[in-house]
Design an enzyme around this catalytic site. Structure first.
Site, PDB file in Angstrom:
ATOM      1  N   ASP A  19       0.825  -1.200   0.000  1.00 14.26           N
ATOM      2  CA  ASP A  19       0.000   0.000   0.000  1.00 14.26           C
ATOM      3  C   ASP A  19       0.865   1.259   0.000  1.00 14.26           C
ATOM      4  OD1 ASP A  19      -2.345   1.424   0.015  1.00 14.26           O
ATOM      5  OD2 ASP A  19      -2.692   1.234   2.162  1.00 14.26           O
ATOM      6  N   GLY A  22       0.144   5.322  -4.553  1.00 13.40           N
ATOM      7  CA  GLY A  22      -0.438   6.589  -4.977  1.00 13.40           C
ATOM      8  C   GLY A  22       0.081   7.760  -4.171  1.00 13.40           C
ATOM      9  N   ASN A  67     -10.306  -3.067  -6.680  1.00 15.44           N
ATOM     10  CA  ASN A  67      -9.475  -2.174  -7.495  1.00 15.44           C
ATOM     11  C   ASN A  67     -10.041  -1.950  -8.890  1.00 15.44           C
ATOM     12  OD1 ASN A  67      -6.314  -3.335  -6.086  1.00 15.44           O
ATOM     13  ND2 ASN A  67      -7.595  -1.598  -5.511  1.00 15.44           N
ATOM     14  N   ILE A 194      -7.467  -5.039   7.055  1.00 17.81           N
ATOM     15  CA  ILE A 194      -7.151  -6.231   6.271  1.00 17.81           C
ATOM     16  C   ILE A 194      -7.448  -6.025   4.788  1.00 17.81           C
ATOM     17  CG2 ILE A 194      -7.682  -8.695   5.962  1.00 17.81           C
ATOM     18  CD1 ILE A 194      -8.374  -8.838   8.889  1.00 17.81           C
TER      19      ILE A 194
END
Length: 243
Positions: A19, A22, A67, A194
């Site tokens: 993660d 972006g 996504n 999660i």
């Protein structure tokens, strides 16, 4: 940090929620896709680091079913990047004796991705040092729902009775069948959730959260996560005295 790792108590399976791509790109004043492109170094370094230590399975959450709801331009760029990366990284996988496999709704991926993925899995199928699992178009709810459907069909056909359904039977119908549950989950960028990843499989997984954004993640961060894992007492519902 690597010297602190006890090789006789490594987690067999590490899962990673990658993660922060972006946010990393935004900090560079660039488009989100720039972050995804620069994340490849983190994937390579983490994969090689796990293989060198002796970790048996590494699962990377590469693309979730959710996504698909991202802007079409970003999704298309991600799919093109996926094809290019798989093609480019086959040599790295072969050099490190790493087998590639995938979990998720692979049929929902573009045909070009499916072809590259199938070819890479076939090319690396005999490698034995470590298995790299890509979670693509994957979600934990999808995985459990898919398993329930398969089990329901067997009950309808009479090959399985409802009263005989066990945890083991459910696990055998999940996409991770044959793969041990992850002992350690690493999540980057400081998020503490999660995100619909390996919901059944992470019932007793140890979590390691780092503020490091995924493109900046390197094997030193991996070592830190493993050292943290090895300081924890895994009781699985028992008392310390029973361990």
């Amino acid at each position: 940090m690597k010297n602190k790792i006890k090789l006789d108590s490594l987690p067999k399976h590490i899962a990673v929620i990658m993660d922060g791509n972006g946010r990393w790109a935004k900090s560079q004043g660039a488009a989100r896709v720039f972050g995804h492109k620069n994340a490849i170094k983190a994937v390579r370094d983490t994969t090689e680091g796990c293989a060198e230590l002796g970790v048996e399975y590494l699962t990377l959450y590469a693309f979730s079913t959710e996504n698909w709801n991202r802007p079409k331009l970003e999704v298309n760029a991600l799919m093109q990047l996926l094809v290019a990366t798989i093609n480019k990284e086959i040599k790295t996988l072969m050099d490190n004796d790493i087998k590639l496999t995938a979990i998720g709704d692979i049929a929902s991926l573009p045909e070009s991705c499916q072809r590259e993925l199938a070819q890479a899995m076939e090319t690396t199928s005999k490698n034995k040092r470590m298995t790299l699992v890509l979670a693509l178009s994957y979600s934990g709810k999808w995985d459990i729902t898919n398993a329930v459907k398969q089990i329901a069909l067997k009950c309808e056909s009479g090959t399985l009775k409802a009263e005989n359904i066990t945890n083991e039977i459910i696990e055998n119908h999940l996409s991770t069948s044959g793969i041990p549950d992850p002992e350690l989950l690493i999540r980057t960028s400081g998020e503490q959730r999660i995100s619909n990843f390996l919901l059944w499989q992470m019932a007793y997984t140890e979590f390691f959260i780092t503020d490091t954004l995924w493109p900046d993640f390197r094997r030193e961060h991996l070592y830190e996560a493993i050292v943290s894992y090895q300081t924890r007492e895994r009781r699985f519902g028992k008392t310390s005295e029973q361990i």
